[in-house]
Motif scaffolding. Structure first.
Motif, mmCIF file in Angstrom:
data_model
loop_
_atom_site.group_PDB
_atom_site.id
_atom_site.type_symbol
_atom_site.label_atom_id
_atom_site.label_comp_id
_atom_site.label_asym_id
_atom_site.label_seq_id
_atom_site.Cartn_x
_atom_site.Cartn_y
_atom_site.Cartn_z
ATOM 1 N N GLY A 487 0.835 -0.844 -0.626
ATOM 2 C CA GLY A 487 -0.118 -0.853 0.345
ATOM 3 C C GLY A 487 1.105 1.071 0.090
ATOM 4 N N GLY A 488 0.179 2.197 -0.261
ATOM 5 C CA GLY A 488 0.933 4.036 -0.072
ATOM 6 C C GLY A 488 1.593 3.991 -1.909
ATOM 7 N N GLY A 489 2.398 5.089 -2.149
ATOM 8 C CA GLY A 489 2.680 5.648 -3.061
ATOM 9 C C GLY A 489 3.469 4.821 -3.866
ATOM 10 N N THR A 490 4.316 5.190 -4.449
ATOM 11 C CA THR A 490 5.067 4.750 -5.685
ATOM 12 C C THR A 490 6.916 4.863 -5.795
ATOM 13 O OG1 THR A 490 3.252 3.575 -6.893
ATOM 14 C CG2 THR A 490 5.523 3.007 -7.784
ATOM 15 N N PRO A 491 7.521 4.864 -4.724
ATOM 16 C CA PRO A 491 8.617 5.932 -4.745
ATOM 17 C C PRO A 491 9.456 4.917 -5.713
ATOM 18 C CG PRO A 491 8.617 5.005 -2.854
ATOM 19 C CD PRO A 491 7.454 4.315 -3.407
ATOM 20 N N LEU A 492 9.197 4.669 -7.278
ATOM 21 C CA LEU A 492 9.939 3.918 -7.866
ATOM 22 C C LEU A 492 11.659 4.265 -7.343
ATOM 23 C CD1 LEU A 492 10.444 1.475 -9.954
ATOM 24 C CD2 LEU A 492 9.045 2.644 -12.025
ATOM 25 N N ALA A 493 12.110 5.725 -7.959
ATOM 26 C CA ALA A 493 13.140 6.084 -8.278
ATOM 27 C C ALA A 493 13.544 5.672 -7.441
ATOM 28 C CB ALA A 493 13.414 7.410 -7.812
ATOM 29 N N CYS A 494 13.739 5.663 -5.518
ATOM 30 C CA CYS A 494 13.608 5.294 -4.355
ATOM 31 C C CYS A 494 14.452 3.650 -4.534
ATOM 32 C CB CYS A 494 13.335 5.715 -3.163
ATOM 33 S SG CYS A 494 12.886 7.079 -2.882
ATOM 34 N N GLY A 495 13.159 3.186 -4.757
ATOM 35 C CA GLY A 495 13.944 1.857 -5.213
ATOM 36 C C GLY A 495 14.843 1.032 -6.059
ATOM 37 N N ILE A 496 14.987 1.845 -7.351
ATOM 38 C CA ILE A 496 16.465 1.296 -7.917
ATOM 39 C C ILE A 496 17.084 1.720 -7.530
ATOM 40 C CG2 ILE A 496 17.309 1.777 -10.140
ATOM 41 C CD1 ILE A 496 13.742 2.696 -11.274
ATOM 42 N N ASP A 497 17.463 3.356 -6.558
ATOM 43 C CA ASP A 497 18.799 3.612 -6.131
ATOM 44 C C ASP A 497 19.482 2.826 -5.120
ATOM 45 O OD1 ASP A 497 18.458 5.787 -7.594
ATOM 46 O OD2 ASP A 497 17.850 7.309 -6.073
ATOM 47 N N LEU A 498 17.771 1.877 -4.850
ATOM 48 C CA LEU A 498 18.614 1.228 -3.189
ATOM 49 C C LEU A 498 19.482 -0.146 -4.187
ATOM 50 C CD1 LEU A 498 18.815 0.492 -0.135
ATOM 51 C CD2 LEU A 498 17.333 -0.283 -0.115
ATOM 52 N N ALA A 499 18.468 -0.609 -5.076
ATOM 53 C CA ALA A 499 19.051 -1.626 -5.629
ATOM 54 C C ALA A 499 20.141 -1.707 -6.079
ATOM 55 C CB ALA A 499 18.319 -1.919 -6.846
ATOM 56 N N VAL A 500 21.097 -0.664 -6.554
ATOM 57 C CA VAL A 500 22.048 -0.134 -7.819
ATOM 58 C C VAL A 500 23.148 -0.513 -5.826
ATOM 59 C CG1 VAL A 500 23.279 1.997 -7.817
ATOM 60 C CG2 VAL A 500 21.315 1.600 -9.184
ATOM 61 N N MET A 501 22.821 0.765 -4.940
ATOM 62 C CA MET A 501 24.195 0.573 -3.365
ATOM 63 C C MET A 501 23.992 -0.783 -3.379
ATOM 64 S SD MET A 501 23.112 2.727 -0.825
ATOM 65 C CE MET A 501 22.709 2.114 0.590
ATOM 66 N N LEU A 502 23.087 -1.579 -3.347
ATOM 67 C CA LEU A 502 23.114 -2.929 -2.977
ATOM 68 C C LEU A 502 23.732 -4.127 -3.605
ATOM 69 C CD1 LEU A 502 22.642 -5.071 -0.715
ATOM 70 C CD2 LEU A 502 20.270 -5.306 -1.688
ATOM 71 N N ALA A 503 23.848 -3.610 -5.185
ATOM 72 C CA ALA A 503 24.561 -4.522 -6.199
ATOM 73 C C ALA A 503 25.999 -4.443 -6.214
ATOM 74 C CB ALA A 503 23.790 -4.036 -7.715
ATOM 75 N N ASP A 504 26.197 -2.856 -5.568
ATOM 76 C CA ASP A 504 27.853 -2.352 -5.161
ATOM 77 C C ASP A 504 28.275 -3.469 -4.570
ATOM 78 O OD1 ASP A 504 29.763 -0.478 -5.996
ATOM 79 O OD2 ASP A 504 29.362 -0.108 -4.305
ATOM 80 N N GLN A 505 27.757 -3.130 -3.259
ATOM 81 C CA GLN A 505 27.883 -3.654 -2.371
ATOM 82 C C GLN A 505 28.594 -4.966 -2.481
ATOM 83 O OE1 GLN A 505 25.690 -4.333 1.434
ATOM 84 N NE2 GLN A 505 25.565 -1.688 1.084
ATOM 85 N N ILE A 506 27.463 -5.683 -3.875
ATOM 86 C CA ILE A 506 27.015 -7.476 -3.691
ATOM 87 C C ILE A 506 28.799 -7.514 -4.048
ATOM 88 C CG2 ILE A 506 26.581 -8.989 -4.801
ATOM 89 C CD1 ILE A 506 24.193 -8.267 -4.312
ATOM 90 N N ARG A 507 28.563 -6.664 -5.660
ATOM 91 C CA ARG A 507 30.012 -6.960 -6.164
ATOM 92 C C ARG A 507 31.211 -6.573 -5.823
ATOM 93 N NH1 ARG A 507 29.667 -2.782 -11.230
ATOM 94 N NH2 ARG A 507 27.942 -4.168 -12.542
#
Lengths: 605, 340
Positions: A487-507
């Motif tokens: 439920g709630g709004g759709t902060p798509l940009a935030c979602g993608i940003d966090l994924a990129v950050m996480l991907a960087d950690q993983i890499r």
């Protein structure tokens, strides 16, 4: 020792006290998880600890990428060659017996190393079975885990942290000049003598156990550690019996940082948020009986008071967080090595060859084994060739020739971590969320076989959050997914940003991230949390470009009942595969994802 | 090494204790896997078992600790010798640790480096698998064990024989052992093949009632402060348990399994949809061992009921979307079949 009331003590004073208690009983208190960047406070604290330890007590530093032969012990190559028979060498752990082991960069320690350490701590000894030798050496020591983690997620492996009595955090703490009442080395030496004879009254044991339970501390190690700390404190204060004050201080130092809930007077009021509760635990039955138990336990009440005062305000917020990502060790669940190099990974046999270019590692044992059968022959040969051979050759007991060299080949699958970015907003209807959860679990069920990991990011309302740090554990995944609200709004940009950050950690951990975004693409919350469709879409597209710039492989699953152009556009900006699946269920989503995911069976070395 | 916490002094943890005892009564039940939270005393229970086990007879000089009455056919030392030739002696049943980080050569055995270097003799130096023969092989943190070691174990555990072909050595020796593994589910899942090798699987929980927890802490503290006195205090109980174990082993062959019990077991397994026949077999064997331990002459539903969760919970087909754990599913099936 001190008449100050407990609340007056500064964090630094507590830290110094912890150092003294570790110095009194390194093996009993097991040690400290010290969260701090390198700096004055940490250096000063370590110096304090060293100055308190009796002279001659070993303090060794454990480097991050230590190999097993140095950690546990193994074959002493030089001595073996000199003597012509296997000579064992003790590892760092055995050398630290009776002292303190400093674990550098504890937040990066692999689960494997942590498990080895834990086994030695538990058994009180090192058992080595390697390189054709067997060593059993009783070993007891304390550990200081130097945790330099910055984010909530970077923590020492739980297997290690759970065994350490103290948790110190030096953020915002500056060293103070030593107070008059600070114990010195002589106090510690006296306390060490006294320690073995300090008795623990029953009520202290009961109170510590009760306090641990009221604070929601599950592990039974915690009250045991608290007892050891109380005993050390009593010894330091010159007492022969653990007093109430000792118990209160131990509870404050050991139990309070482990609390997962605040003690609440009437248990029936207790209604912790769902994901706060440890796994599959119905509200403990013991709890209902607790009021009777507590009634005649003034000591426990007193200790609880002391502990409560020590739990800083706002801790509940932190507790919620802690409950969600409970076993914080990011690398928990993966044995072995993380670096991508030819010299690591699982040994895939040994072959003849030369360890010249540094691209291969000499396998000493196999080399010696290869040389062994030829020794009598070569000795005879050498004798026949007469005395012209040099001194060095004559003293060499084992003659190893080039042909004997054996090198170990390593095989390493590059691990893949699949990051699911799930749109949990109101627009992505709730049942879609359930299907996404299902798909994650289905994929996870195969992960062990494929040696892959799964992580999950969700976004809704105004922000994105890391729902599931990279894991291979079904247990964790289920627990964390179950609590995902929608439920709630759709902060798509935030979602993608966090994924990129996480991907960087993983890499950075040497693994390959793969991003799967499940969304309907109708972004309506901008990156800064402000509502408004145009800005939100613009931000989402920018984030998508950032993802491409980071060179990540991605897949966008459009879950909208009627796919819209925006989702396709975002996919294009990400350079991601685009997969519209308007009416798919969990099995179909996971099937489709499996079908488009590239095979990932690369071997190194 | 140092003294070990006595088995009888372990507070609670009935399921893991029972599973270990069953494996000790009848090793053919298969190994024991204990999964659970940290600090619940899984390792303590396994190490305590080592001290509890009655001694066994072995052939003097046999590197594989053969039984003098029944030497293993694959044993080079005892093969072809007549009955009178084998001298025997009593030894402690081995509980061998497979530490993380063990190398392959130590596990399977390899060329004896010392003799090869000093005498130029090609001799085989038995590894952990040989040492564990007729005893227990214990893997702590089984889910962190490296894959190539898991492969090795799977093969040997299935065949009961270790075949070594390396460095010009070609040898096979008996290696029958009870596999005992512990681990924390948070660290990751176990490979299905390895999971299947364990006869019994138990879930270990932290005790939640205060009295139990106090008792655990109290005993542990007493043990750590004065191990000798603590062990001495519990010796009587341990001895009693050991005698009961011995009696159970003797009784085991005479315990009857009535058809009705076989049928119950089959129905239960069918109801749960366990893969293959191994579940039923383990269920019956574990039930028989329990009956022997309890001193009963026949295996009945009450025995099945007690061992069913351990024998079956890891054999259910995994359905990741089913929120209920396998323990709950077994419990549900038990309710259905045997009533509340």
């Amino acid at each position: 020792m001190t008449d100050k009331t407990e609340t007056e003590r500064s964090p630094w004073a507590d830290a110094v006290l912890a150092a003294a208690l570790v110095a009194v009983d390194p093996a009993g208190t097991v040690g400290v998880a010290l969260r701090s960047l390198p700096g004055l406070a940490r250096d000063r604290w370590l110096a304090t600890l060293k100055s308190l330890l009796p002279p001659g007590v070993p303090v060794r530093r454990l480097p991050l990428h230590i190999d097993d032969s140095r950690l546990l012990g193994g074959l002493d190559l030089a001595a073996t060659l000199r003597a012509g028979k296997p000579i064992a060498e003790r590892g760092i752990l055995a050398e630290t017996d009776g002292g303190v082991l400093l674990v550098a960069m504890a937040e990066r320690v692999s689960a494997g190393t942590a498990a080895r350490l834990a086994a030695v701590l538990d058994n009180g000894g090192v058992t080595v079975e390697r390189d054709g030798i067997r060593i059993d050496s009783p070993t007891r020591f304390g550990v200081v885990a130097l945790d330099e983690g910055m984010t909530e997620d970077e923590r020492p492996p739980a297997a290690l942290a759970d065994r350490l009595a103290f948790r110190l955090d030096f953020e915002g703490v500056s060293p103070e000049p030593p107070a008059d009442d600070c114990p010195d080395a002589d106090d510690v030496a006296a306390a060490r003598k006294r320690l073995a004879d300090v008795t623990a009254p029953d009520e202290v044991v009961e109170a510590l156990c009760g306090t641990a339970l009221s604070l929601g501390v599950d592990s039974l190690r915690a009250p045991l550690l608290a007892l050891a700390v109380a005993r050390a404190h009593a010894a330091l204060a010159g007492r022969w019996e653990i007093s109430k004050e000792d118990a209160a201080i131990a509870a404050r130092l050991v139990l309070a940082p482990r609390a997962t809930r605040l003690p609440m007077p009437p248990p029936e009021e207790e209604q912790p948020p769902q994901d706060d509760e440890p796994p599959d635990q119905p509200p403990p039955e013991g709890e209902n009986e607790q009021p009777e138990n507590v009634e005649d336990r003034p000591l426990e009440d007193m200790i609880l008071e002391a502990v409560k005062a020590a739990i800083p305000a706002g801790i509940l917020e932190q507790l919620k967080l802690a409950g969600r990502i409970k076993p914080r060790a990011p690398s928990a669940g993966r044995a072995g090595h993380l670096q991508k190099t030819k010299l690591r990974g699982r040994p895939a046999g040994v072959r003849r060859g030369e360890p010249r270019s540094g691209g291969a590692r000499l396998n000493v044992i196999e080399t010696l084994r290869a040389a062994a059968p030829w020794q009598p022959l070569r000795r005879r040969e050498r004798e026949q060739s007469g005395g012209q051979s040099g001194l060095a050759e004559r003293t060499a007991r084992v003659e190893v020739r080039k042909d004997d060299f054996r090198i170990t080949r390593f095989k390493q699958k590059t691990e893949t971590t699949t990051i699911f970015v799930v749109d949990a907003s109101g627009s992505a209807a709730l049942h879609r969320l359930a299907e996404a959860k299902g798909a994650v679990e289905l994929l996870l069920a195969e992960c062990y076989v494929r040696r892959d990991q799964v992580a999950m990011v969700s976004f809704r309302g105004k922000a994105a959050e890391l729902l599931l740090p990279p894991t291979r554990s079904l247990v964790r995944a289920k627990r964390n997914l179950a609590g995902l609200p929608g439920g709630g709004g759709t902060p798509l940009a935030c979602g993608i940003d966090l994924a990129v950050m996480l991907a960087d950690q993983i890499r950075r951990k040497g693994q390959t991230p793969f991003v799967i975004l499940l969304t309907d693409g109708s972004a309506n919350i901008a990156r800064d949390g402000a509502p408004g469709r145009p800005k939100a879409e613009e931000d989402a597209l920018a984030s998508a470009r950032a993802l491409r710039a980071a060179g990540l492989t991605a897949l966008l699953v459009d879950t909208a009942p009627h796919p819209r152009p925006l989702a396709r556009k975002i996919a294009a900006e990400m350079d991601a595969m685009y997969l519209p699946l308007p009416h798919a269920d969990a099995a179909a989503i996971s099937g489709a994802i499996k079908a488009v995911t590239p095979p990932r069976e690369s071997l190194a070395g | 090494m140092a003294l070990v916490f006595p088995f009888s002094a372990i507070v609670g943890q009935d399921e893991i204790k029972l599973a270990l005892l069953i494996a000790a009564v009848d090793p053919t039940v298969g190994g024991v896997l204990a999964f659970g939270d940290r600090g619940t005393g899984k390792s303590t229970a396994v190490r305590a078992l080592a001290q509890l086990l009655p001694k066994m007879k072995v052939v003097v000089g046999c590197p594989y600790a053969c039984d003098p009455d029944k030497p293993a056919p694959a044993c080079e030392h005892c093969r072809g010798k007549k009955e009178g030739e084998l001298k025997s002696r009593q030894v402690q049943v081995p509980v061998v640790d497979l530490p993380l980080g063990a190398t392959e050569d130590r596990v399977v055995g390899a060329l004896d480096l010392e003799r090869a270097l000093t005498q130029g003799v090609k001799a085989f130096e038995p590894g952990l698998l040989a040492r564990a023969h007729r005893g227990f092989l214990y893997i702590d943190e089984a889910n962190l064990l490296e894959d190539h070691l898991v492969d090795l174990l799977l093969d040997v555990a299935a065949s009961g024989e270790n075949v070594v072909e390396r460095e010009g050595i070609s040898i096979r020796h008996p290696a029958r052992f009870v596999l005992v593994g512990t681990g924390n589910p948070e660290e990751g899942e176990l490979r299905p093949q390895l999971l299947d090798r364990f006869g019994l699987s138990v879930e270990v929980r932290t005790p939640e009632d205060l009295a139990t927890r106090i008792e655990v802490v109290r005993r542990r503290d007493a043990f750590e402060r004065d191990p000798e006195a603590f062990v001495a205090k519990w010796k009587k109980d341990d001895d009693k348990l050991r005698r009961r174990l011995l009696a159970a082993r003797e009784k085991l062959p005479s315990v009857k399994v009535p058809d009705a019990t076989l049928e119950s077991a089959a129905k239960l397994c069918m109801g749960l949809g366990t893969d293959g026949l191994r579940g039923e077999l383990t269920l019956i064997r574990a039930g028989r061992a329990l009956a022997a331990f309890d001193g009963d002459a026949t295996v009945g539903d009450k025995h099945l009921r007690r061992v069913a969760p351990s024998a079956l919970r890891h054999r259910l087909r995994r359905n990741p979307l089913d929120e209920a754990g396998s323990t709950v599913r077994v419990e549900r099936a038990l309710q259905e079949h045997f009533g509340a």
